[in-house]
Design a protein around this motif. Structure first.
Motif, PDB file in Angstrom:
ATOM      1  N   LEU A  30       0.822  -1.198   0.000  1.00 26.48           N
ATOM      2  CA  LEU A  30       0.000   0.000   0.000  1.00 26.48           C
ATOM      3  C   LEU A  30       0.866   1.262   0.000  1.00 26.48           C
ATOM      4  O   LEU A  30       0.552   2.235  -0.690  1.00 26.48           O
ATOM      5  N   ILE A  52      -5.547   0.859  -4.846  1.00 29.36           N
ATOM      6  CA  ILE A  52      -5.358   1.289  -3.453  1.00 29.36           C
ATOM      7  C   ILE A  52      -6.640   1.067  -2.661  1.00 29.36           C
ATOM      8  O   ILE A  52      -6.606   0.602  -1.517  1.00 29.36           O
ATOM      9  N   THR A  53      -7.789   1.372  -3.271  1.00 29.01           N
ATOM     10  CA  THR A  53      -9.061   1.182  -2.580  1.00 29.01           C
ATOM     11  C   THR A  53      -9.309  -0.291  -2.282  1.00 29.01           C
ATOM     12  O   THR A  53      -9.710  -0.658  -1.173  1.00 29.01           O
ATOM     13  N   SER A  56      -6.753  -1.572   0.449  1.00 27.06           N
ATOM     14  CA  SER A  56      -7.025  -1.053   1.793  1.00 27.06           C
ATOM     15  C   SER A  56      -8.322  -1.630   2.346  1.00 27.06           C
ATOM     16  O   SER A  56      -8.445  -1.825   3.555  1.00 27.06           O
ATOM     17  N   THR A  57      -9.288  -1.925   1.484  1.00 25.25           N
ATOM     18  CA  THR A  57     -10.537  -2.543   1.950  1.00 25.25           C
ATOM     19  C   THR A  57     -10.290  -3.959   2.441  1.00 25.25           C
ATOM     20  O   THR A  57     -10.833  -4.370   3.466  1.00 25.25           O
ATOM     21  N   SER A 107      -7.451  -5.203   3.584  1.00 25.61           N
ATOM     22  CA  SER A 107      -6.605  -5.248   4.778  1.00 25.61           C
ATOM     23  C   SER A 107      -7.337  -4.753   6.019  1.00 25.61           C
ATOM     24  O   SER A 107      -7.056  -5.198   7.121  1.00 25.61           O
ATOM     25  N   SER A 108      -8.295  -3.827   5.853  1.00 26.57           N
ATOM     26  CA  SER A 108      -8.989  -3.299   7.032  1.00 26.57           C
ATOM     27  C   SER A 108     -10.246  -4.086   7.373  1.00 26.57           C
ATOM     28  O   SER A 108     -10.814  -3.895   8.427  1.00 26.57           O
TER      29      SER A 108
END
Length: 135
Positions: free
Chosen positions: A3, A68-69, A72-73, A75-76
């Protein structure tokens, strides 16, 4: 780690896209160069190169944004809206009822003449928290 690398690439592509857009002329030419109507470094040739670079960098910017979206989705564990816990909000607390209007002041008993309160002076140097009456 991935990321962070994608974010750095996103910033570099963004800066390159800004530079390429600012180099273009609004009339369709590029860099304000003169010269013959054909050739790579003519106004028409440079304009074609800059417009193609704008499309390419725009596509890369869009693809990086999606990547990136998605990363990050994953991983979170969800989106920001999923983490808000909207069901826990009570709608009655979102807009409280208006407070009661203050009571109207009583009519003066002195026959229409108002008595003003004594002026209060606050000393910022002493700042004892209490207001001192005026002399």
């Amino acid at each position: 780690m991935l990321l962070g690398i994608l974010l750095v690439l996103q910033i570099l592509v963004c800066l390159a896209l800004i530079g390429v857009v600012l180099l273009q002329r609004s009339e369709g030419g590029a860099l304000g160069m003169g010269g013959g109507p054909t050739g790579f470094m003519s106004a028409r040739g440079a304009g074609n190169v800059l417009s193609q670079m704008t499309w390419i960098l725009g596509g890369v910017f869009f693809a990086l944004s999606l990547a990136i979206t998605l990363i990050s989705t994953q991983s979170s564990g969800g989106s920001a809206l999923d983490r808000l816990n909207v069901e826990a909000l009570d709608p009655s607390q979102l807009s409280p009822p208006p407070a009661a209007a203050p009571a109207a002041p009583e009519a003066p008993a002195t026959g229409g003449v108002l008595d003003a309160p004594a002026p209060q002076i606050r000393n910022p140097v002493l700042d004892d928290g209490a207001a001192d009456p005026a002399p």
